[in-house]
Scaffold this active site. Structure first.
Site, PDB file in Angstrom:
ATOM      1  N   HIS A 162       0.845  -1.201   0.000  1.00 60.04           N
ATOM      2  CA  HIS A 162       0.000   0.000   0.000  1.00 60.04           C
ATOM      3  C   HIS A 162       0.879   1.250   0.000  1.00 60.04           C
ATOM      4  CE1 HIS A 162      -3.042   2.896   1.163  1.00 60.04           C
ATOM      5  NE2 HIS A 162      -3.955   1.967   0.965  1.00 60.04           N
ATOM      6  N   GLY A 214       4.712  22.103   9.743  1.00 61.40           N
ATOM      7  CA  GLY A 214       6.029  21.501   9.992  1.00 61.40           C
ATOM      8  C   GLY A 214       6.887  21.459   8.746  1.00 61.40           C
TER       9      GLY A 214
END
Length: 166
Positions: free
Chosen positions: A82, A163
């Site tokens: 995935h 961030g």
């Protein structure tokens, strides 16, 4: 009436039972939170947790789970079928009762800022919380997966909403 939300974080770990139990324990220990489901996939090397409860408690449980994940999951060696971009790949929040999405989004932004600042995790918003139209689609975030994320950020093509990526 209590404001109830659901959180469905996906962690880039589907095999290591110690890591998964530590994350589950971090979720369960928060008052006002019910861990509803945990689904791991070995081939994907990914686990989806589903928990629900009062707004404040759910954000605390999600924070604690992400903290554990960032400490225990090494993305430089993590592989799976995935696509993923972090130890906590996605962390959606869903309004359930007495709260609407428009009320939830500012709380998600506050949570994202906290996780980014305190845990040094770059945060990318998507779907309803997306900062731009192109960021709404989660697949756009996962292009090149974790391995290409640093170069996408370095080229300023995909800077985090909160961030930075070191």
């Amino acid at each position: 009436m209590k404001r109830i939300i659901e959180c469905i974080p996906n962690f880039s770990e589907g095999v290591n039972s110690l890591t998964l139990e530590t994350i589950a324990r971090a979720i369960r220990k928060i008052d006002g939170v019910q861990l509803l489901h945990q689904d791991s996939g070995n081939a994907a090397n990914r686990t989806v947790f589903t928990f629900a409860g009062e707004v404040h408690s759910i954000f605390e449980a999600a924070y604690q789970a992400i903290k554990i994940a960032t400490e225990m999951i090494d993305m430089t060696v993590q592989k799976g079928a995935h696509p993923r971009i972090g130890a906590c790949d996605v962390c959606p929040f869903v309004p359930i009762s007495e709260i609407e999405m428009k009320e939830l989004i500012p709380l998600v932004n506050q949570f994202a800022a906290k996780v980014s600042t305190e845990l040094n995790v770059p945060i990318y918003l998507y779907e309803e919380s997306a900062s731009t139209a192109i960021r709404r689609n989660l697949a756009k975030h996962r292009i090149g997966e974790y391995e290409k994320l640093q170069s996408r950020v370095k080229n300023k093509k995909w800077l985090p909403d909160f961030g930075s990526y070191n």
